[in-house]
Design a protein around this motif. Structure first.
Motif, PDB file in Angstrom:
ATOM      1  N   ALA A   9       0.848  -1.199   0.000  1.00  0.00           N
ATOM      2  CA  ALA A   9       0.000   0.000   0.000  1.00  0.00           C
ATOM      3  C   ALA A   9       0.882   1.247   0.000  1.00  0.00           C
ATOM      4  O   ALA A   9       1.785   1.386   0.823  1.00  0.00           O
ATOM      5  CB  ALA A   9      -0.902   0.006   1.224  1.00  0.00           C
ATOM      6  N   GLY A  10       0.634   2.127  -0.942  1.00  0.00           N
ATOM      7  CA  GLY A  10       1.403   3.354  -1.034  1.00  0.00           C
ATOM      8  C   GLY A  10       2.766   3.192  -1.684  1.00  0.00           C
ATOM      9  O   GLY A  10       3.523   4.159  -1.796  1.00  0.00           O
ATOM     10  N   LYS A  11       3.103   1.969  -2.111  1.00  0.00           N
ATOM     11  CA  LYS A  11       4.391   1.699  -2.747  1.00  0.00           C
ATOM     12  C   LYS A  11       4.288   1.813  -4.265  1.00  0.00           C
ATOM     13  O   LYS A  11       3.201   1.794  -4.840  1.00  0.00           O
ATOM     14  CB  LYS A  11       4.895   0.299  -2.371  1.00  0.00           C
ATOM     15  CG  LYS A  11       5.059   0.080  -0.871  1.00  0.00           C
ATOM     16  CD  LYS A  11       6.153   0.950  -0.292  1.00  0.00           C
ATOM     17  CE  LYS A  11       6.398   0.633   1.175  1.00  0.00           C
ATOM     18  NZ  LYS A  11       7.482   1.450   1.769  1.00  0.00           N
ATOM     19  N   SER A  12       5.446   1.914  -4.900  1.00  0.00           N
ATOM     20  CA  SER A  12       5.524   2.015  -6.351  1.00  0.00           C
ATOM     21  C   SER A  12       6.206   0.771  -6.906  1.00  0.00           C
ATOM     22  O   SER A  12       7.306   0.418  -6.479  1.00  0.00           O
ATOM     23  CB  SER A  12       6.316   3.261  -6.751  1.00  0.00           C
ATOM     24  OG  SER A  12       6.576   3.277  -8.140  1.00  0.00           O
ATOM     25  N   ASP A  33      -3.143  -4.365  -3.182  1.00  0.00           N
ATOM     26  CA  ASP A  33      -2.707  -3.725  -1.937  1.00  0.00           C
ATOM     27  C   ASP A  33      -2.894  -2.212  -1.981  1.00  0.00           C
ATOM     28  O   ASP A  33      -2.669  -1.533  -0.985  1.00  0.00           O
ATOM     29  CB  ASP A  33      -1.217  -4.018  -1.682  1.00  0.00           C
ATOM     30  CG  ASP A  33      -1.017  -5.217  -0.781  1.00  0.00           C
ATOM     31  OD1 ASP A  33      -1.976  -5.979  -0.584  1.00  0.00           O
ATOM     32  OD2 ASP A  33       0.110  -5.409  -0.276  1.00  0.00           O
ATOM     33  N   GLY A  34      -3.238  -1.698  -3.157  1.00  0.00           N
ATOM     34  CA  GLY A  34      -3.325  -0.250  -3.310  1.00  0.00           C
ATOM     35  C   GLY A  34      -2.038   0.366  -3.803  1.00  0.00           C
ATOM     36  O   GLY A  34      -1.821   1.583  -3.655  1.00  0.00           O
ATOM     37  N   ALA A  35      -1.164  -0.438  -4.404  1.00  0.00           N
ATOM     38  CA  ALA A  35       0.108   0.071  -4.905  1.00  0.00           C
ATOM     39  C   ALA A  35      -0.076   0.823  -6.222  1.00  0.00           C
ATOM     40  O   ALA A  35      -1.048   0.615  -6.953  1.00  0.00           O
ATOM     41  CB  ALA A  35       1.079  -1.090  -5.121  1.00  0.00           C
ATOM     42  N   SER A  36       0.878   1.686  -6.512  1.00  0.00           N
ATOM     43  CA  SER A  36       0.984   2.293  -7.835  1.00  0.00           C
ATOM     44  C   SER A  36       1.825   1.339  -8.670  1.00  0.00           C
ATOM     45  O   SER A  36       2.952   1.004  -8.285  1.00  0.00           O
ATOM     46  CB  SER A  36       1.675   3.657  -7.751  1.00  0.00           C
ATOM     47  OG  SER A  36       0.900   4.567  -7.009  1.00  0.00           O
ATOM     48  N   ARG A  59      -3.049   2.209  -8.671  1.00  0.00           N
ATOM     49  CA  ARG A  59      -2.924   3.294  -9.638  1.00  0.00           C
ATOM     50  C   ARG A  59      -2.083   2.774 -10.783  1.00  0.00           C
ATOM     51  O   ARG A  59      -0.949   2.347 -10.592  1.00  0.00           O
ATOM     52  CB  ARG A  59      -2.251   4.500  -8.990  1.00  0.00           C
ATOM     53  CG  ARG A  59      -1.993   5.665  -9.937  1.00  0.00           C
ATOM     54  CD  ARG A  59      -1.213   6.762  -9.220  1.00  0.00           C
ATOM     55  NE  ARG A  59      -0.813   7.823 -10.127  1.00  0.00           N
ATOM     56  CZ  ARG A  59       0.080   8.767  -9.828  1.00  0.00           C
ATOM     57  NH1 ARG A  59       0.642   8.775  -8.618  1.00  0.00           N
ATOM     58  NH2 ARG A  59       0.396   9.686 -10.706  1.00  0.00           N
ATOM     59  N   ASP A  88       9.821   1.402  -5.519  1.00  0.00           N
ATOM     60  CA  ASP A  88      10.114   0.525  -4.387  1.00  0.00           C
ATOM     61  C   ASP A  88      10.409  -0.904  -4.815  1.00  0.00           C
ATOM     62  O   ASP A  88      11.180  -1.598  -4.152  1.00  0.00           O
ATOM     63  CB  ASP A  88       8.927   0.515  -3.415  1.00  0.00           C
ATOM     64  CG  ASP A  88       8.651   1.894  -2.841  1.00  0.00           C
ATOM     65  OD1 ASP A  88       9.454   2.360  -2.026  1.00  0.00           O
ATOM     66  OD2 ASP A  88       7.625   2.497  -3.226  1.00  0.00           O
ATOM     67  N   SER A 135      14.172   3.876  -1.228  1.00  0.00           N
ATOM     68  CA  SER A 135      13.018   3.150  -0.697  1.00  0.00           C
ATOM     69  C   SER A 135      13.339   2.559   0.672  1.00  0.00           C
ATOM     70  O   SER A 135      14.466   2.150   0.952  1.00  0.00           O
ATOM     71  CB  SER A 135      12.614   2.027  -1.650  1.00  0.00           C
ATOM     72  OG  SER A 135      11.641   1.188  -1.071  1.00  0.00           O
TER      73      SER A 135
END
Length: 285
Positions: A9-12, A33-36, A59, A88, A135
């Motif tokens: 989550a929040g990672k690229s 997880d909500g990753a980009s 994203r 990341d 990261s």
């Protein structure tokens, strides 16, 4: 392997060869997880994958990139880092598969394999390293087998095998080289063949008969890149071993042909004796 201790989550996440097959499955698993998640592919029309990533909860960004073109690789990595605020996780998945003996392989096919498989993975890592160093839990995951100096792995598909083993040497080397920078580097390979377009085009009926779905590789990849980078690096991982060590017991759901007995699955031909021994230990054989 310890249980997952990190989330994406929040990672690229950047996935090469991510517009179809295993790469696409990994991208979608990370997106949950909500990753980009950015995917690179040779196809000029890859927007559908970016939309799928968004639907999965992430994203999405899809870029056309020839992994043999240094300028394109560098520009793609820079754009991903700029749009996502960093990188990341790098998944080196882009691969060209041509299963031919030396006398049958054209030099154009050899060049495409070597530049996409080994050189492309090196270029992606090279250009991603400055971003990965920033990261808090950086991972490079390369989809390749454990290098093995045994004639049986080379006698039928020498050029392809050499290109994939070169990726394995690079994955192992990056773990040593980047340990001081906090960047983990691991390799992942399947126990069975995987139902992808590449497998469908390889022309080997035995390998194509009873594969598993790309989701088993996606779940295993997720387990690896969510490990603490400082504690898990330099490993040659097998998908089923990773998942069994993580507590997974139901593998029937990964069969591309429903109802296939696990003992009848089409086996990949580049699994090392060391990996096989560990799998049999976990299976209780």
């Amino acid at each position: 392997m310890s249980s997952t201790t990190h989330t994406l989550a929040g990672k690229s996440v950047l996935v090469t060869g991510g517009t179809r097959g295993i790469g696409r499955a990994i991208a979608l698993r990370c997106a949950r997880d909500g990753a980009s998640v950015a995917v690179l592919g040779r196809s000029a029309d890859s927007s559908a994958v970016a939309d799928e990533i968004s639907v999965a909860g992430g994203r999405g960004l899809a870029l056309t990139c020839d992994m043999g073109n240094d300028a394109q690789v560098a520009a793609s990595v820079a754009r991903v880092a700029a749009e996502f605020g960093g990188i990341d996780v790098l998944v080196n998945n882009a691969t060209v598969l041509v299963l031919k003996r030396t006398s049958e392989l054209t030099m154009a096919e050899y060049d495409l394999m070597s530049t996409t498989n080994a050189r492309g993975a090196f270029a992606a890592a090279k250009y991603a390293l400055p971003h990965l160093r920033r990261s808090a839990n950086a991972h490079i995951l390369t989809l390749c087998p454990q290098p093995q100096l045994e004639a049986r792995w080379f006698e039928h598909n020498m050029a392809y095998t050499a290109s994939k083993f070169a990726m394995g040497l690079m994955a192992f080397g990056l773990a040593a080289e980047q340990r001081a920078n906090g960047i983990a580097s691991n390799a992942l390979w399947p126990y069975t063949t995987i139902a992808t377009d590449g497998l469908a085009e390889c022309g080997n009926a035995e390998l194509q008969a009873r594969p598993r779905t790309p989701e088993i590789m996606a779940d295993a990849a997720y387990c690896i890149v969510t490990q603490p980078a400082a504690e898990f690096s330099g490993n040659f991982c097998l998908d089923e071993v990773v998942l069994r060590e993580a507590g997974v017991h139901d593998f029937d759901r990964y069969s591309a042909v429903p109802g296939t007995p696990q003992g009848d699955l089409s086996r990949d031909h580049l699994v090392s004796a060391e990996q096989l021994a560990r799998l049999h230990e976990l299976q209780g054989n």
